[in-house]
Scaffold this active site. Structure first.
Site, PDB file in Angstrom:
ATOM      1  N   LEU A   1      36.586  40.831  34.173  1.00 35.99           N
ATOM      2  CA  LEU A   1      36.328  39.840  35.221  1.00 35.99           C
ATOM      3  C   LEU A   1      37.322  39.957  36.381  1.00 35.99           C
ATOM      4  CD1 LEU A   1      35.248  36.471  33.539  1.00 35.99           C
ATOM      5  CD2 LEU A   1      33.918  37.943  35.041  1.00 35.99           C
TER       6      LEU A   1
ATOM      7  N   TYR B   1      27.231  38.042  40.866  1.00 35.07           N
ATOM      8  CA  TYR B   1      28.444  37.991  40.061  1.00 35.07           C
ATOM      9  C   TYR B   1      28.265  38.629  38.689  1.00 35.07           C
ATOM     10  CZ  TYR B   1      32.934  36.168  38.482  1.00 35.07           C
ATOM     11  OH  TYR B   1      34.212  36.067  38.023  1.00 35.07           O
TER      12      TYR B   1
ATOM     13  N   ILE C   1      36.338  42.320  39.325  1.00 35.74           N
ATOM     14  CA  ILE C   1      35.486  41.852  40.427  1.00 35.74           C
ATOM     15  C   ILE C   1      36.078  40.649  41.144  1.00 35.74           C
ATOM     16  CG2 ILE C   1      33.350  42.782  39.505  1.00 35.74           C
ATOM     17  CD1 ILE C   1      32.718  40.060  38.343  1.00 35.74           C
ATOM     18  N   GLU C   2      36.962  39.940  40.464  1.00 32.89           N
ATOM     19  CA  GLU C   2      37.572  38.770  41.088  1.00 32.89           C
ATOM     20  C   GLU C   2      38.645  39.156  42.102  1.00 32.89           C
ATOM     21  OE1 GLU C   2      36.992  35.686  41.124  1.00 32.89           O
ATOM     22  OE2 GLU C   2      35.742  35.193  39.405  1.00 32.89           O
ATOM     23  N   SER C   3      39.540  40.045  41.722  1.00 29.52           N
ATOM     24  CA  SER C   3      40.723  40.316  42.555  1.00 29.52           C
ATOM     25  C   SER C   3      41.045  41.789  42.734  1.00 29.52           C
ATOM     26  CB  SER C   3      41.942  39.638  41.919  1.00 29.52           C
ATOM     27  OG  SER C   3      42.196  40.200  40.630  1.00 29.52           O
TER      28      SER C   3
END
Length: 539
Positions: free
Chosen positions: A125, A236, A128-130
């Site tokens: 995760l 997402y 794709i988040e940071s």
């Protein structure tokens, strides 16, 4: 009439021509590759450097995704393929950098997920988040590896202050993310919905379920409410599937894998004192960039250990060195990093006494603009409306646009230091010399400019005619008077009882002395005096 597509077929056949990619795709990969950790602990496999992007057929993608050892379902469709293509073609350098960062971060993520019993594939995760950047901040203000918003982070018990932001802490944020994801799964019983809620919040997912008529159905999942979700959330889950794919099959697309140049083995120590990274760096000879990489939660290179104990992560070999050298570290350049716990403000009287500043009337001119009112103008300059009207001879509260108004304001302005007042040391010196000198010496101490002609004549007579005895009594009297006068000036202090509203400056001015002299006589260093206090005033 054909039957409505089932959820099972929809997740494989769904398409979207208006895909919104996550902000992590906008990461400056060139800057990321300059990261201190990547430069010092990893190296790219140059054998892959000149490789061209390798595409695969839909069948190959389906087979590879289906063989991933995951609990969370990884379906394939046109949207998932779009994200895979983005990673394997246009964002190849980003994947290379993330592979290098993953050597350090993935074990941290996995340990937190394992502790809370959630699927390990969720470790991707933060990809794709940071893009695995602990300092990442989204346009909406989400921060850190797991991109927590401030209210969510505080609700999970994370500390966020000027000095500390645990959203940037790999350990604290991973722990919180595992707890939060487990809570979301408990709400929906489906990992795809939990992942979507992680991105846009449970409120938006619940709203989408109601609009899709799926609120009470057991077979609900992300794909069944895809078109009812916010646009940025629709991609997402596909991005999450693509991240799992590319971080596993990167070598099938000619992407350079990052190899460990040397292992980074870390340990932590609790710090119970306020300390700056520079102090640690200089005493232990550790690059400050390395301390920052390992401790990104400290926003200004300061560990506020004087508030409560905080964790400091260092290379394991340096932890023992820190423990043995903590006093030396805290004492290194201590005055440079010290904070004042008690401060007494300098009084205006003392500033005036120094001659550096004074309060001065300054007349300003204000040209009235469209829409301005007298009350607004008065507030801007800190004056009253009545004064404003009086200065400008106005009778009404309205004022025409374009008129120049006179504003009387008082400002403290710099005027330069006043010359130091002459001290009274000269008479004292004369008196001391007089006591050990001849009568002639005592008379010579008098200023020639004030001497009477007969005094000079008498002095001349004494030098040339020793028998001129009648002049001696006069000189003796002069000597006694000089010594007595000096003794009076050296006669110590008078007492002064401080009255209400008095300051050191006012007392010094009234008594003909200086603030510094009063301070020295009374053994005080600041400016605070109290009503009723007895002060010794130098004569």
């Amino acid at each position: 009439m054909s039957a409505a597509p089932s959820i099972l077929s929809l997740k494989h056949s769904i398409s979207d021509n208006s895909i919104t990619y996550p902000e992590s795709f906008e990461t400056d990969t060139h800057k990321m590759l300059q990261d201190w950790y990547l430069q010092n602990y990893t190296v790219l496999d140059t054998n892959f450097g000149n490789s061209q992007p390798l595409n695969a057929t839909d069948e190959v993608y389906i087979k590879r995704l289906s063989t991933l050892p995951t609990t969370i379902e990884m379906p394939y469709n046109q949207i998932v393929r779009s994200y895979i293509n983005m990673y394997t073609q246009r964002k190849r350098e980003l994947v290379e950098a993330m592979l290098g960062m993953s050597l350090y971060y993935m074990p941290i993520f996995e340990q937190a997920l394992e502790r809370h019993g959630v699927p390990l594939e969720l470790r991707y995760l933060p990809v794709i988040e940071s893009a695995l950047n602990p300092d990442a901040v989204s346009k909406a203000g989400a921060t850190g590896l797991w991109q927590f918003m401030l209210p969510t982070a505080r609700g999970l018990g994370m500390e966020i202050s000027t000095l500390v932001d645990e959203r940037r802490d790999p350990y604290a944020s991973s722990e919180a993310a595992a707890v939060y994801l487990k809570q979301l799964y408990g709400m929906y019983g489906d990992w795809s919905l939990a992942i979507a809620a992680y991105n846009c919040g449970p409120g938006n997912v619940n709203k989408a379920l109601r609009r899709a008529g799926m609120e009470d159905k057991k077979d609900k999942d992300f794909w069944s409410i895809y078109y009812f979700l916010p646009q940025e959330t629709r991609g997402y889950v596909p991005a999450f599937i693509a991240a799992n794919y590319v971080m596993t099959y990167y070598n099938q697309h000619g992407i350079s894998p990052a190899l460990a140049k040397r292992p980074l083995i870390t340990d932590s120590v609790h710090v119970g004192k306020r300390v700056h990274f520079n102090q640690i760096s200089q005493v232990l000879n550790i690059p400050i960039e390395e301390i920052r990489v390992l401790n990104p939660q400290y926003r200004h290179d300061i560990i506020p250990g004087d508030v409560r104990p905080y964790s400091l992560v260092l290379p394991s070999m340096q932890v023992y060195s820190y423990i043995m050298s903590e006093d030396s570290i805290v004492g290194h350049d201590a005055t440079l990093y010290a904070r004042r716990s008690v401060v007494e403000p300098t009084s205006l009287d003392e500033l005036d006494a120094s001659g550096e500043f004074t309060t001065k009337l300054v007349v300003k001119t204000h040209k009235v603009k469209r829409g301005e009112t007298l009350s607004g103008i008065a507030k801007k300059y800190g004056v009253s409306v009545s004064d404003l009207k009086k200065w400008n001879r106005l009778r009404k509260n309205s004022v025409p646009r374009g008129r120049n108004l006179k504003i009387n304001t008082y400002e403290r302005v710099y005027v330069g230091r006043k010359p130091a007042p002459e001290t009274e040391s000269k008479p004292d010196v004369v008196a001391e010399n007089s006591s050990n000198s001849t009568d002639t010496g005592a008379t010579m101490a008098e200023s020639p400019s004030n001497a009477k002609p007969e005094s000079i004549a008498a002095l001349s007579t004494e030098k040339t005619v020793p028998a001129a005895a009648p002049a001696a009594p006069k000189k003796e009297k002069s000597k006694s008077k000089s010594v007595a006068s000096s003794s009076k000036k050296k006669g110590g202090f008078t007492n002064h009882k401080v009255r209400h509203g008095e300051s050191l400056y006012r007392i010094a001015k009234a008594k003909g002395t200086t603030v510094e002299a009063i301070r020295k006589a009374n053994g005080i260093s600041g400016s605070n005096i109290r009503e009723g206090q007895i002060l010794k005033i130098p004569r």
